[in-house]
Design a protein around this motif. Sequence first.
Motif, PDB file in Angstrom:
ATOM      1  N   LEU A 112      31.357  10.049  11.016  1.00 17.77           N
ATOM      2  CA  LEU A 112      30.587   9.612  12.179  1.00 17.77           C
ATOM      3  C   LEU A 112      30.108  10.849  12.922  1.00 17.77           C
ATOM      4  CD1 LEU A 112      33.221   7.016  13.369  1.00 17.77           C
ATOM      5  CD2 LEU A 112      31.112   6.487  12.166  1.00 17.77           C
ATOM      6  N   GLU A 113      28.899  10.774  13.486  1.00 17.37           N
ATOM      7  CA  GLU A 113      28.370  11.898  14.248  1.00 17.37           C
ATOM      8  C   GLU A 113      28.024  11.439  15.657  1.00 17.37           C
ATOM      9  OE1 GLU A 113      25.267  14.006  12.189  1.00 17.37           O
ATOM     10  OE2 GLU A 113      26.401  14.006  10.306  1.00 17.37           O
ATOM     11  N   PHE A 114      28.338  12.305  16.621  1.00 15.00           N
ATOM     12  CA  PHE A 114      28.078  11.996  18.025  1.00 15.00           C
ATOM     13  C   PHE A 114      27.403  13.180  18.695  1.00 15.00           C
ATOM     14  CE2 PHE A 114      32.014   9.719  16.919  1.00 15.00           C
ATOM     15  CZ  PHE A 114      31.664   8.419  17.257  1.00 15.00           C
ATOM     16  N   ARG A 115      26.564  12.869  19.676  1.00 14.97           N
ATOM     17  CA  ARG A 115      25.947  13.884  20.538  1.00 14.97           C
ATOM     18  C   ARG A 115      26.657  13.763  21.877  1.00 14.97           C
ATOM     19  NH1 ARG A 115      23.864  18.551  20.477  1.00 14.97           N
ATOM     20  NH2 ARG A 115      22.533  18.988  22.236  1.00 14.97           N
ATOM     21  N   LEU A 116      27.363  14.820  22.278  1.00 12.74           N
ATOM     22  CA  LEU A 116      28.111  14.809  23.533  1.00 12.74           C
ATOM     23  C   LEU A 116      27.311  15.574  24.580  1.00 12.74           C
ATOM     24  CD1 LEU A 116      31.642  15.600  22.046  1.00 12.74           C
ATOM     25  CD2 LEU A 116      30.516  13.385  22.308  1.00 12.74           C
ATOM     26  N   ASP A 117      26.760  14.828  25.542  1.00 12.97           N
ATOM     27  CA  ASP A 117      25.915  15.429  26.571  1.00 12.97           C
ATOM     28  C   ASP A 117      26.449  15.072  27.959  1.00 12.97           C
ATOM     29  OD1 ASP A 117      25.246  12.761  26.779  1.00 12.97           O
ATOM     30  OD2 ASP A 117      23.263  12.992  25.896  1.00 12.97           O
ATOM     31  N   ASP A 118      25.640  15.324  28.981  1.00 22.22           N
ATOM     32  CA  ASP A 118      26.075  15.077  30.359  1.00 22.22           C
ATOM     33  C   ASP A 118      26.487  13.619  30.563  1.00 22.22           C
ATOM     34  OD1 ASP A 118      25.328  17.688  30.591  1.00 22.22           O
ATOM     35  OD2 ASP A 118      23.610  17.327  31.902  1.00 22.22           O
ATOM     36  N   ALA A 158      35.127  13.187  33.381  1.00 22.13           N
ATOM     37  CA  ALA A 158      35.721  14.497  33.157  1.00 22.13           C
ATOM     38  C   ALA A 158      35.859  15.277  34.458  1.00 22.13           C
ATOM     39  CB  ALA A 158      34.861  15.269  32.163  1.00 22.13           C
ATOM     40  N   GLU A 159      36.979  15.944  34.626  1.00 22.20           N
ATOM     41  CA  GLU A 159      37.205  16.785  35.798  1.00 22.20           C
ATOM     42  C   GLU A 159      36.847  18.241  35.513  1.00 22.20           C
ATOM     43  OE1 GLU A 159      38.223  16.348  39.070  1.00 22.20           O
ATOM     44  OE2 GLU A 159      37.761  14.255  38.625  1.00 22.20           O
ATOM     45  N   ASP A 160      37.375  18.783  34.403  1.00 23.03           N
ATOM     46  CA  ASP A 160      37.205  20.203  34.114  1.00 23.03           C
ATOM     47  C   ASP A 160      35.805  20.545  33.645  1.00 23.03           C
ATOM     48  OD1 ASP A 160      39.860  20.768  34.757  1.00 23.03           O
ATOM     49  OD2 ASP A 160      40.528  20.198  32.753  1.00 23.03           O
ATOM     50  N   VAL A 161      35.209  19.677  32.854  1.00 21.26           N
ATOM     51  CA  VAL A 161      33.863  19.914  32.327  1.00 21.26           C
ATOM     52  C   VAL A 161      33.026  18.677  32.646  1.00 21.26           C
ATOM     53  CG1 VAL A 161      32.474  20.341  30.273  1.00 21.26           C
ATOM     54  CG2 VAL A 161      34.760  21.336  30.447  1.00 21.26           C
ATOM     55  N   ARG A 162      31.906  18.908  33.325  1.00 18.86           N
ATOM     56  CA  ARG A 162      31.048  17.787  33.698  1.00 18.86           C
ATOM     57  C   ARG A 162      29.696  17.804  32.986  1.00 18.86           C
ATOM     58  NH1 ARG A 162      33.131  19.061  39.130  1.00 18.86           N
ATOM     59  NH2 ARG A 162      34.784  17.584  39.520  1.00 18.86           N
ATOM     60  N   GLN A 163      29.385  18.952  32.360  1.00 15.73           N
ATOM     61  CA  GLN A 163      28.103  19.071  31.681  1.00 15.73           C
ATOM     62  C   GLN A 163      28.279  19.830  30.379  1.00 15.73           C
ATOM     63  OE1 GLN A 163      26.015  20.880  35.173  1.00 15.73           O
ATOM     64  NE2 GLN A 163      24.423  19.431  34.574  1.00 15.73           N
ATOM     65  N   GLY A 164      27.435  19.477  29.411  1.00 15.55           N
ATOM     66  CA  GLY A 164      27.482  20.177  28.149  1.00 15.55           C
ATOM     67  C   GLY A 164      26.517  19.579  27.151  1.00 15.55           C
ATOM     68  N   SER A 165      26.428  20.227  26.020  1.00 15.20           N
ATOM     69  CA  SER A 165      25.590  19.756  24.926  1.00 15.20           C
ATOM     70  C   SER A 165      26.286  20.166  23.634  1.00 15.20           C
ATOM     71  CB  SER A 165      24.204  20.395  25.042  1.00 15.20           C
ATOM     72  OG  SER A 165      23.412  20.001  23.943  1.00 15.20           O
ATOM     73  N   LEU A 166      26.936  19.190  23.003  1.00 10.94           N
ATOM     74  CA  LEU A 166      27.716  19.480  21.808  1.00 10.94           C
ATOM     75  C   LEU A 166      27.439  18.439  20.731  1.00 10.94           C
ATOM     76  CD1 LEU A 166      30.050  19.649  24.459  1.00 10.94           C
ATOM     77  CD2 LEU A 166      30.842  21.233  22.757  1.00 10.94           C
ATOM     78  N   ASP A 167      27.633  18.844  19.491  1.00 13.22           N
ATOM     79  CA  ASP A 167      27.562  17.930  18.356  1.00 13.22           C
ATOM     80  C   ASP A 167      28.973  17.761  17.830  1.00 13.22           C
ATOM     81  OD1 ASP A 167      24.706  17.509  18.162  1.00 13.22           O
ATOM     82  OD2 ASP A 167      24.569  19.611  17.553  1.00 13.22           O
ATOM     83  N   ALA A 168      29.365  16.503  17.636  1.00 13.18           N
ATOM     84  CA  ALA A 168      30.704  16.205  17.130  1.00 13.18           C
ATOM     85  C   ALA A 168      30.597  15.452  15.815  1.00 13.18           C
ATOM     86  CB  ALA A 168      31.475  15.376  18.144  1.00 13.18           C
TER      87      ALA A 168
END
Length: 176
Positions: free
Chosen positions: A24-30, A38-48
């Motif tokens: 399975l593939e996911f796009r993890l964004d804001d 999320a507390e520690d990280v609120r923004q990002g752009s990652l592929d999982a």
Amino acid sequence: MENMDRLKPYKIDLHGLKEGVNTLEFRLDDEYFSAVEAEDVRQGSLDAVVEIIRKASLFEVNFNIKGTVLVPCDLCLDDMEQPVEAESQLVAKFGKENSEDDDLVTVAEDEGILDVSWFMYESIVLNIPIKHVHAPGKCNREMMKALEAHSATRSDVEIEDAIDPRWSELLKIKEK
């Protein structure tokens, strides 16, 4: 209740997976970070990439996540992009009710749903370097000037003045 719907893509029906490898593939964004609250990280752009290897009622889940997250710079406090590469694993199995124990997750067999949203978030956070600082010259100049001025003021204070009088009495004893 709204967050529950936003996390639906990360809820995997284990009953529906075929024997062997399922990818399975996911796009993890804001939006993802907002949905997991999320507390520690609120923004990002990652592929999982989540690879689930099914062997009867046992599931080996491998996470491979790459991208960047926004974190505050340790020096100037401005947001900065921090590259992240995370690999983690867990094992899931069916049982009577949902539970977690280290890297073993038990999923209620009658439900059969494994929510991977928080596992991915933990993997990201655990792989962010402890120290995050902008590249040289990229920090907020005004903040760096204030930091330098404050550091210079602090170093002007005599060390003797900084010692608690009670400790100085102990130092006298030590010197004898």
